[in-house]
Design a protein around this motif. Structure first.
Motif, PDB file in Angstrom:
ATOM      1  N   ASN A  71      44.941  67.035  13.788  1.00  0.00           N
ATOM      2  CA  ASN A  71      45.696  66.835  13.062  1.00  0.00           C
ATOM      3  C   ASN A  71      47.225  66.693  12.959  1.00  0.00           C
ATOM      4  OD1 ASN A  71      45.867  68.309  15.491  1.00  0.00           O
ATOM      5  ND2 ASN A  71      46.101  70.833  14.536  1.00  0.00           N
ATOM      6  N   GLY A  72      47.427  65.581  13.488  1.00  0.00           N
ATOM      7  CA  GLY A  72      48.399  64.835  14.131  1.00  0.00           C
ATOM      8  C   GLY A  72      49.464  64.477  12.619  1.00  0.00           C
ATOM      9  N   ILE A  73      51.035  63.864  13.024  1.00  0.00           N
ATOM     10  CA  ILE A  73      51.358  63.571  11.896  1.00  0.00           C
ATOM     11  C   ILE A  73      51.344  62.513  10.990  1.00  0.00           C
ATOM     12  CG2 ILE A  73      53.126  63.129  13.382  1.00  0.00           C
ATOM     13  CD1 ILE A  73      53.344  60.769  13.860  1.00  0.00           C
ATOM     14  N   GLY A  74      49.760  62.047  10.706  1.00  0.00           N
ATOM     15  CA  GLY A  74      49.658  61.173   9.623  1.00  0.00           C
ATOM     16  C   GLY A  74      50.176  60.046   9.594  1.00  0.00           C
ATOM     17  N   LEU A 120      36.384  60.512  29.380  1.00  0.00           N
ATOM     18  CA  LEU A 120      37.680  60.977  28.706  1.00  0.00           C
ATOM     19  C   LEU A 120      38.054  62.233  28.916  1.00  0.00           C
ATOM     20  CD1 LEU A 120      37.413  59.441  24.550  1.00  0.00           C
ATOM     21  CD2 LEU A 120      38.590  58.537  26.724  1.00  0.00           C
ATOM     22  N   GLU A 121      37.884  62.864  29.634  1.00  0.00           N
ATOM     23  CA  GLU A 121      38.111  64.288  29.778  1.00  0.00           C
ATOM     24  C   GLU A 121      40.282  64.771  30.389  1.00  0.00           C
ATOM     25  OE1 GLU A 121      35.592  66.949  31.671  1.00  0.00           O
ATOM     26  OE2 GLU A 121      35.107  67.273  29.893  1.00  0.00           O
ATOM     27  N   PRO A 122      39.714  63.463  31.686  1.00  0.00           N
ATOM     28  CA  PRO A 122      41.197  63.928  32.338  1.00  0.00           C
ATOM     29  C   PRO A 122      42.340  62.921  30.599  1.00  0.00           C
ATOM     30  CG  PRO A 122      39.915  62.560  33.227  1.00  0.00           C
ATOM     31  CD  PRO A 122      39.109  63.172  32.162  1.00  0.00           C
ATOM     32  N   THR A 123      42.388  61.984  30.339  1.00  0.00           N
ATOM     33  CA  THR A 123      43.607  61.542  29.051  1.00  0.00           C
ATOM     34  C   THR A 123      43.498  63.138  28.422  1.00  0.00           C
ATOM     35  OG1 THR A 123      42.021  59.383  29.592  1.00  0.00           O
ATOM     36  CG2 THR A 123      43.839  60.122  27.848  1.00  0.00           C
ATOM     37  N   LEU A 124      42.436  63.786  28.182  1.00  0.00           N
ATOM     38  CA  LEU A 124      42.701  64.688  27.066  1.00  0.00           C
ATOM     39  C   LEU A 124      43.071  65.643  27.999  1.00  0.00           C
ATOM     40  CD1 LEU A 124      39.126  64.665  25.135  1.00  0.00           C
ATOM     41  CD2 LEU A 124      41.516  64.451  24.422  1.00  0.00           C
ATOM     42  N   SER A 125      43.193  65.790  28.937  1.00  0.00           N
ATOM     43  CA  SER A 125      44.174  67.196  30.079  1.00  0.00           C
ATOM     44  C   SER A 125      45.707  66.502  30.061  1.00  0.00           C
ATOM     45  CB  SER A 125      43.270  67.029  31.201  1.00  0.00           C
ATOM     46  OG  SER A 125      41.882  67.682  31.075  1.00  0.00           O
ATOM     47  N   GLN A 126      45.699  65.346  29.887  1.00  0.00           N
ATOM     48  CA  GLN A 126      47.217  64.875  30.649  1.00  0.00           C
ATOM     49  C   GLN A 126      47.997  65.373  28.854  1.00  0.00           C
ATOM     50  OE1 GLN A 126      47.302  60.949  31.722  1.00  0.00           O
ATOM     51  NE2 GLN A 126      49.430  60.824  31.757  1.00  0.00           N
ATOM     52  N   ASN A 127      47.425  65.519  28.065  1.00  0.00           N
ATOM     53  CA  ASN A 127      47.900  65.282  26.900  1.00  0.00           C
ATOM     54  C   ASN A 127      48.197  66.504  25.908  1.00  0.00           C
ATOM     55  OD1 ASN A 127      48.868  62.009  25.808  1.00  0.00           O
ATOM     56  ND2 ASN A 127      47.113  61.964  26.773  1.00  0.00           N
ATOM     57  N   GLN A 128      47.386  67.028  26.826  1.00  0.00           N
ATOM     58  CA  GLN A 128      47.103  68.428  26.823  1.00  0.00           C
ATOM     59  C   GLN A 128      46.465  68.598  25.087  1.00  0.00           C
ATOM     60  OE1 GLN A 128      50.867  70.949  26.259  1.00  0.00           O
ATOM     61  NE2 GLN A 128      51.196  69.474  28.997  1.00  0.00           N
ATOM     62  N   ALA A 129      45.597  67.994  24.775  1.00  0.00           N
ATOM     63  CA  ALA A 129      44.671  67.980  23.921  1.00  0.00           C
ATOM     64  C   ALA A 129      43.213  68.871  23.693  1.00  0.00           C
ATOM     65  CB  ALA A 129      44.157  66.473  22.824  1.00  0.00           C
ATOM     66  N   LYS A 165      47.921  58.701  21.544  1.00  0.00           N
ATOM     67  CA  LYS A 165      48.773  57.627  21.850  1.00  0.00           C
ATOM     68  C   LYS A 165      50.165  57.607  20.676  1.00  0.00           C
ATOM     69  CE  LYS A 165      50.663  53.241  22.866  1.00  0.00           C
ATOM     70  NZ  LYS A 165      49.967  51.741  22.945  1.00  0.00           N
ATOM     71  N   HIS A 166      48.794  58.056  19.576  1.00  0.00           N
ATOM     72  CA  HIS A 166      50.721  57.957  17.966  1.00  0.00           C
ATOM     73  C   HIS A 166      50.522  59.357  17.655  1.00  0.00           C
ATOM     74  CE1 HIS A 166      49.431  53.717  18.280  1.00  0.00           C
ATOM     75  NE2 HIS A 166      50.595  53.306  18.134  1.00  0.00           N
ATOM     76  N   ASN A 167      50.603  60.734  18.314  1.00  0.00           N
ATOM     77  CA  ASN A 167      50.753  61.961  18.271  1.00  0.00           C
ATOM     78  C   ASN A 167      51.539  62.744  19.731  1.00  0.00           C
ATOM     79  OD1 ASN A 167      49.547  62.490  15.052  1.00  0.00           O
ATOM     80  ND2 ASN A 167      47.679  60.736  16.732  1.00  0.00           N
ATOM     81  N   PRO A 168      51.693  63.506  18.943  1.00  0.00           N
ATOM     82  CA  PRO A 168      52.399  64.356  19.759  1.00  0.00           C
ATOM     83  C   PRO A 168      51.486  64.984  20.822  1.00  0.00           C
ATOM     84  CG  PRO A 168      53.318  65.662  17.783  1.00  0.00           C
ATOM     85  CD  PRO A 168      52.532  63.974  17.391  1.00  0.00           C
ATOM     86  N   PRO A 169      51.938  65.305  21.934  1.00  0.00           N
ATOM     87  CA  PRO A 169      50.663  66.804  23.005  1.00  0.00           C
ATOM     88  C   PRO A 169      50.721  67.808  22.109  1.00  0.00           C
ATOM     89  CG  PRO A 169      52.963  66.000  24.573  1.00  0.00           C
ATOM     90  CD  PRO A 169      52.752  65.520  22.779  1.00  0.00           C
ATOM     91  N   LYS A 170      49.084  67.929  22.718  1.00  0.00           N
ATOM     92  CA  LYS A 170      48.089  69.953  22.054  1.00  0.00           C
ATOM     93  C   LYS A 170      48.072  68.942  21.065  1.00  0.00           C
ATOM     94  CE  LYS A 170      51.889  72.397  24.785  1.00  0.00           C
ATOM     95  NZ  LYS A 170      53.218  73.806  23.771  1.00  0.00           N
ATOM     96  N   LEU A 171      47.002  67.950  20.379  1.00  0.00           N
ATOM     97  CA  LEU A 171      46.632  67.798  19.661  1.00  0.00           C
ATOM     98  C   LEU A 171      45.622  68.584  19.206  1.00  0.00           C
ATOM     99  CD1 LEU A 171      47.644  65.826  17.585  1.00  0.00           C
ATOM    100  CD2 LEU A 171      45.802  64.412  18.614  1.00  0.00           C
ATOM    101  N   SER A 172      44.785  68.650  18.188  1.00  0.00           N
ATOM    102  CA  SER A 172      43.389  69.457  18.205  1.00  0.00           C
ATOM    103  C   SER A 172      42.712  68.193  17.667  1.00  0.00           C
ATOM    104  CB  SER A 172      43.929  70.646  16.950  1.00  0.00           C
ATOM    105  OG  SER A 172      41.678  70.913  16.669  1.00  0.00           O
ATOM    106  N   LEU A 173      41.623  68.016  18.349  1.00  0.00           N
ATOM    107  CA  LEU A 173      40.496  66.565  17.855  1.00  0.00           C
ATOM    108  C   LEU A 173      38.926  67.540  17.353  1.00  0.00           C
ATOM    109  CD1 LEU A 173      41.321  63.989  20.056  1.00  0.00           C
ATOM    110  CD2 LEU A 173      42.199  64.535  17.773  1.00  0.00           C
ATOM    111  N   HIS A 174      38.552  67.042  16.417  1.00  0.00           N
ATOM    112  CA  HIS A 174      37.042  67.045  16.222  1.00  0.00           C
ATOM    113  C   HIS A 174      36.335  66.038  15.907  1.00  0.00           C
ATOM    114  CE1 HIS A 174      38.744  71.459  14.664  1.00  0.00           C
ATOM    115  NE2 HIS A 174      38.192  71.667  14.553  1.00  0.00           N
ATOM    116  N   LEU A 175      35.593  65.946  16.727  1.00  0.00           N
ATOM    117  CA  LEU A 175      34.236  64.189  16.543  1.00  0.00           C
ATOM    118  C   LEU A 175      32.821  65.314  15.454  1.00  0.00           C
ATOM    119  CD1 LEU A 175      33.483  62.202  17.470  1.00  0.00           C
ATOM    120  CD2 LEU A 175      32.470  63.184  19.509  1.00  0.00           C
ATOM    121  N   SER A 176      32.788  64.667  14.130  1.00  0.00           N
ATOM    122  CA  SER A 176      31.369  64.915  13.652  1.00  0.00           C
ATOM    123  C   SER A 176      30.498  63.736  13.311  1.00  0.00           C
ATOM    124  CB  SER A 176      32.036  66.025  13.114  1.00  0.00           C
ATOM    125  OG  SER A 176      32.348  64.922  12.099  1.00  0.00           O
ATOM    126  N   THR A 177      29.353  64.230  13.453  1.00  0.00           N
ATOM    127  CA  THR A 177      28.504  63.063  12.821  1.00  0.00           C
ATOM    128  C   THR A 177      27.296  63.591  11.359  1.00  0.00           C
ATOM    129  OG1 THR A 177      26.891  63.749  13.522  1.00  0.00           O
ATOM    130  CG2 THR A 177      28.737  61.823  14.519  1.00  0.00           C
TER     131      THR A 177
END
Length: 735
Positions: A666-669, A598-607, A640-652
């Motif tokens: 931390n998108g638009i919700g 998923l790194e190319p997609t994340l980079s493309q969206n500056q996330a 897809k449904h948020n603007p660029p430069k999004l901050s994401l957290h993956l946890s378990t």
């Protein structure tokens, strides 16, 4: 001084003679004249009161030779009767004639003309219709007198007879109903052989005509059976001698065709002013069938009390049977039955005992004399109850006239002594082929011989009680079935409504899918066509495509191909379910591999992505390829449904034998309603204001997680970001 005395005084020269004359007049004639005048005034006042109190009116009616008619005078009753003012009637007699009912005008005019022509008294009855619409019956009677000038003057009385006419009409209706029925009415002369003065027309049911009797061709005594004639006359004389005004007797009558029938006669006595009997008035009624039934009952039993009791028993049985047919209240039927049976048999105790399949005994209804002990609540051992059940199961009847003279078990000895039973009659109650219990009558005051009709009555009543019990059981079954049927209908209706709703939703979804897919494909095709047309517009024979154009065309086609594949996968999962190839997997290792892709997609969206997955998680039994699709679809949806430069957290985390995986941004919700519908199968309508697209991939995520035995969901609020999560069971590895 009165005027007449003054006149006499002027004529009389001798004053002494005048005084003497004055004294004579005062003492004699003047007093007589005064008294006569007063008497006439009193009579006139009395006459006026009489006229005013007459229920009608006194009138004078004048008819002239030229046809003119008028009311000369009338008492005050006409205003209430005709609802017309007196001066109007006297001024215009036609107003009065116009009140006559149209059907009675002809008879009125003819009767007046006849009275005028013959000078005979005039009498007429007819109807008038008052100005307020009331219909009244009036009766007129007057005597005509011809005047010297040719006029005819009637002096008469007119009375309202509406109530009398109504009573006559009602009486006539009753008479018609009466003479058409089975009762034949007679008026006999109190002489030998009873000559007939009147007989109702329905004497024809006996083969005679009314004129046969009233003409004297047939006397009533001649149709009475010869063997009964002397008895009828003797009984009539006995009634007369006793001074009774009503008589009734049964005897036989001979029809015109010779058939002999029994009749019941009821007559009343008619006496003259001297108290002597002149006539008998009454009726006869054919009671042959009743007599035949009485003969049959007498032939079947004793002629005295047994016969009467048998009739009463049949009536009691019929009443109880009728009550059973009309009621479904079993307790009330049983209680009424034991009460009426005890009163009829004059027994001290009557009760109904029920023995169930486990030989548990219970008294369900009882009627007991005040001085006897109640058997309600009686309990005994199972062994004796089984003994009773075994004895009565075959339908035997137990009639004991004296309990002291029969061989009895210890149970019966104690039972008879405890409840003071001297005689007992017991019949079984069989519901179908199953033994229900017993109907028992006890005599506690002394021994008693049970008559055969009493035994038969109790057996018949036991059958009726069994019918009542079976009827109550059937009603309970029907009620239960009805309740079940209603519940089933409600369930089926709810299911049908749900299916209809689903079909409507599917039809709506189908329409939207059609529009969405056509829109998406049309957009891609139009773009491609536009690019190709622009290229064709170039003058050179050879056309050169830039890499960026080819890449955009490939991306558009791949996007449409992905949508078509998603539709096919969704349809396949709905029809066949998700097919899994599970194996034990270390989640951290799997997620690291997925995130790398998923790194190319994340980079493309500056996330930026922070991986918080722990390394010491237990193994999870999953399909790696399917789980990769879930994680990729979740990340693609967020990006897809948020603007660029999004901050994401993956946890378990591990919670209650489940592994919970969370992707937080931390998108638009979104709203709670959108969260609830995020993983449902939906299609965005291309005609709506929002962007087009499908919710197929998230729906597939839900299908995949559900197939693994987990759950998936979303938590969010507008402006506060979104948390997407899913769970996977941990115990599948151990299994």
């Amino acid at each position: 001084m009165p005027e007449y005395l003054e006149a006499i005084q002027e004529c009389c020269r001798d004053e002494a003679a005048f005084e003497k004359l004055k004294q004579i007049l005062a003492d004699g004639e003047i007093k007589t004249i005064q008294k006569t005048t007063d008497k006439l005034r009193q009579q006139e006042s009395k006459f006026q009161r009489m006229v005013a109190n007459i229920p009608g009116m006194i009138y004078q009616y004048l008819r002239c030779p030229d046809g003119r008619e008028s009311i000369v005078c009338a008492s005050s009753g006409y205003q209430e009767l005709f609802e017309l003012e007196p001066e109007n009637i006297q001024a215009n007699f036609q107003l009065l004639k116009d009140l006559i009912h149209p059907d009675d005008v002809k008879g009125y005019e003819e009767s007046v003309d006849i009275s005028a022509a013959t000078l005979q008294p005039w009498a007429w009855e007819g109807r008038i219709v008052t100005p307020t619409g009331k219909i009244k019956w009036v009766q007129c009677a007057s005597r005509p007198e011809k005047q010297a000038n040719g006029d005819i003057l009637w002096d008469g009385l007119l009375m309202e007879v509406t109530e009398r006419k109504r009573a006559e009409a009602a009486l006539e209706r009753e008479r018609r109903l009466f003479i058409r029925g089975p009762v034949t009415v007679f008026r006999w002369v109190a002489q030998e052989n009873r000559p007939v003065e009147y007989v109702s027309p329905n004497i024809s049911q006996w083969g005679y005509q009314p004129d046969d009797f009233m003409s004297g061709r047939v006397t009533y005594g001649s149709v009475i059976h010869p063997d009964d004639l002397a008895q009828v006359e003797a009984q009539t004389q006995a009634y007369d001698a006793a001074g009774l005004n009503f008589q009734e007797q049964d005897y036989r009558l001979i029809r015109s065709d010779g058939e002999v029938r029994w009749v019941y006669e009821f007559t009343s006595v008619v006496r003259n002013d001297q108290g002597n009997i002149t006539h008998y008035e009454g009726y006869i009624l054919d009671i042959t069938k009743r007599k035949e039934a009485e003969v049959q009952l007498r032939a079947a039993g004793e002629r005295d009390r047994a016969s009467i009791c048998a009739l009463s028993a049949a009536r009691l049985l019929g009443e109880i049977a009728l009550r059973i047919r009309r009621s479904l209240d079993l307790d009330q039927i049983l209680n009424n039955t034991v009460q009426e049976v005890r009163q009829f048999l004059q027994a001290d105790r009557v009760f109904i005992a029920h023995l169930d399949a486990n030989s548990q005994g219970k008294v369900v209804a009882e009627s007991v004399a005040p001085d006897c002990r109640s058997i309600l609540g009686w309990v005994t051992s199972d062994r004796y109850l089984r003994e009773l059940k075994s004895f009565f199961k075959q339908g035997q009847v137990q009639a004991i006239d004296d309990t002291e003279k029969v061989v009895k078990s210890r149970f019966h000895t104690a039972y008879y002594a405890q409840y003071q039973i001297k005689a007992s009659l017991c019949v079984p109650i069989l519901v179908g082929n199953e033994f229900f219990g017993m109907l028992i009558a006890n005599q506690c005051s002394g021994s008693r011989h049970w008559q055969q009709f009493e035994i038969e009555l109790l057996c018949s009543l036991a059958t009726q009680v069994a019918i009542a019990i079976q009827q109550a059981q059937l009603y309970e079954q029907v009620s239960t079935l009805n309740t079940c049927l209603e519940r089933t209908v409600e369930e089926r209706t709810a299911q049908l409504q749900q299916v209809v709703a689903e079909l409507q939703e599917m039809n709506q979804l189908k329409d939207v899918v059609l529009h969405t897919v056509s829109h998406e494909l049309r957009t891609s095709v139009i773009g491609t066509v536009m690019v190709l047309k622009n290229l064709l517009n170039q003058p050179a024979e050879k056309i050169t495509l830039s890499r960026s154009i080819v890449e955009r065309m490939i991306q558009g086609n791949e996007r449409q191909l992905g949508m078509i594949n998603s539709l096919l996968e969704t349809h396949s999962s709905e029809e066949e379910g998700i097919i899994l190839h599970c194996e034990p997997i270390q989640i951290k290792t799997l997620f690291a591999k997925i995130l790398q892709g998923l790194e190319p997609t994340l980079s493309q969206n500056q996330a930026t992505l922070t991986n918080l997955v722990s390394a010491d998680l237990p193994l999870v039994m999953v399909d790696p390829a399917q789980l990769q699709r879930v994680l990729e679809n979740l990340f693609n949806h967020i990006l897809k449904h948020n603007p660029p430069k999004l901050s994401l957290h993956l946890s378990t985390t591990v919670e209650s034998q489940r592994l919970r995986c969370t992707v937080q941004d931390n998108g638009i919700g979104m709203s709670q309603q959108e969260c609830d519908r995020l993983f449902d199968l939906y299609i965005r309508d291309p005609r709506s204001s929002c962007s087009t697209g499908t919710g197929l991939k998230l729906y597939l995520c839900k299908q995949i997680i559900t197939a693994h035995g987990g759950e998936i969901g979303a938590n969010s609020s507008p402006g506060l970001g979104t948390t997407l999560w899913f769970t996977l069971p941990l115990n599948r590895v151990a299994s």
